[in-house]
Design an enzyme around this catalytic site. Structure first.
Site, PDB file in Angstrom:
ATOM      1  N   SER A   1       0.848  -1.187   0.000  1.00  0.00           N
ATOM      2  CA  SER A   1       0.000   0.000   0.000  1.00  0.00           C
ATOM      3  C   SER A   1       0.881   1.233   0.000  1.00  0.00           C
ATOM      4  O   SER A   1       1.858   1.299   0.748  1.00  0.00           O
ATOM      5  CB  SER A   1      -0.904   0.009   1.232  1.00  0.00           C
ATOM      6  OG  SER A   1      -1.719   1.165   1.256  1.00  0.00           O
TER       7      SER A   1
ATOM      8  N   HIS B   1      -2.668   7.333  -4.448  1.00  0.00           N
ATOM      9  CA  HIS B   1      -2.768   6.134  -3.609  1.00  0.00           C
ATOM     10  C   HIS B   1      -2.800   4.918  -4.520  1.00  0.00           C
ATOM     11  O   HIS B   1      -3.399   4.948  -5.604  1.00  0.00           O
ATOM     12  CB  HIS B   1      -4.046   6.197  -2.770  1.00  0.00           C
ATOM     13  CG  HIS B   1      -4.529   4.861  -2.303  1.00  0.00           C
ATOM     14  ND1 HIS B   1      -5.563   4.171  -2.937  1.00  0.00           N
ATOM     15  CD2 HIS B   1      -4.135   4.063  -1.282  1.00  0.00           C
ATOM     16  CE1 HIS B   1      -5.777   3.043  -2.318  1.00  0.00           C
ATOM     17  NE2 HIS B   1      -4.921   2.939  -1.319  1.00  0.00           N
TER      18      HIS B   1
END
Length: 306
Positions: free
Chosen positions: A93, A107
């Protein structure tokens, strides 16, 4: 029946983390701090974090591989039959918060879950995606990002991109504000259709398309001059990012519910944020243009910039 190989997934995730960190270090000119950690309940990970870089005010690229005897509630929403089973969860992530307000926040994450029980076959699924959060909108940036997302998915079936694009628009939506977090991208979860190899290949493709999707945008905008007023607006809009991550984000909830490392989970939050009471942009301003033209679902991949 195709064998489910979690070690193969783990090896890919560790490799893509290093590839992305290496390219981001080249882009920024600084060095990410590499911080390995162990989770007492099982597993661990490596957090790679940069702060006060030339480009990135804060950025993190995290790998985690955790296990436990009971799957947290947030991970079994779509699979209630596996609630309470033992589990493995692994993923990469990343969140990047640039200093220059003309460079968007971004992101990306890819992840794999497998739930096990002694008296039943394992249940597994993949998830992931990437999305772009600009502070000042540029049509060519949104088009490039969405077309790269489309390119990542098209080889696996024509239906994936429109489906995952809509999923992203719906997921990264602040219901209490009635506005999107940014211009979207793609998002998917609970993916198991087509078998393990198909889903793993699709997930790999999403991760491998992150750098081609984002780096050209960052390079294009990173030297643009900016004012303190633009930095102030960036800090205000970052507040929306914080609100989404702490109220809605499933990854944040899973990490906290599973006893993950808090420093790594919350590295996604920007370093400087500002809230104002009932603020509205001046009509016709670049800030108003973000709301009027960019913070709404659009077919960016099919759009031709003026």
């Amino acid at each position: 029946m195709t064998r489910v190989d979690s070690t193969q997934v783990q090896a890919f995730l560790k490799g893509i983390q290093e590839t992305i960190v290496g390219e981001l270090e080249r882009l920024d000119g600084g060095t990410f701090r590499r911080d390995s950690w162990v989770r007492p309940e099982g597993g661990g990970g490596t957090s790679c974090v940069i702060e006060e870089g030339a480009l990135f005010e804060r950025g993190g690229v995290n790998f985690s591989h955790v296990s436990g005897s009971r799957l947290p509630p947030s991970a079994s929403v779509a699979h209630p039959e596996v609630a309470g089973r033992g589990f493995e969860a692994m993923g990469v992530s990343l969140v990047l918060h640039p200093r220059n307000p003309h460079v968007p926040t971004v992101h990306m994450n890819v992840r794999f879950f497998i739930a096990t029980a002694d008296d039943a076959p394992p249940v597994w699924w993949f998830g992931g995606g990437m999305d772009l959060t600009p502070y000042y909108g540029f049509e060519e940036d949104a088009v490039h990002f969405h077309r790269t997302c489309r390119d990542a998915l098209t080889p696996f079936g024509e239906n994936y991109h429109p489906r995952f694009k809509q999923w992203c628009d719906e997921y990264f939506h602040l219901k209490h504000r009635q506005e999107p977090r940014g211009v979207g991208g793609v998002f998917f979860d609970d993916l198991l259709e087509g078998g393990f190899e198909h889903c793993f290949a699709l997930t790999r493709s999403v991760a491998e398309h992150f750098l081609p999707a984002y780096v050209p945008i960052a390079q294009r905008r990173c030297e643009a001059p900016f004012s303190e007023g633009e930095r102030d607006f960036q800090a205000y809009r970052r507040g929306r990012y914080v609100e989404f991550n702490l109220v809605y984000d499933r990854g944040t909830l899973f990490g906290l519910q599973s006893g993950g490392r808090t420093e790594s989970i919350l590295m996604s939050l920007p370093p400087t944020v500002r809230w104002r009471y009932d603020w509205r942009p001046e009509p016709g301003s670049p800030e108003a243009r973000l709301y009027d033209e960019f913070l709404r679902p659009r077919d960016w991949a099919g759009y031709s910039p003026r």
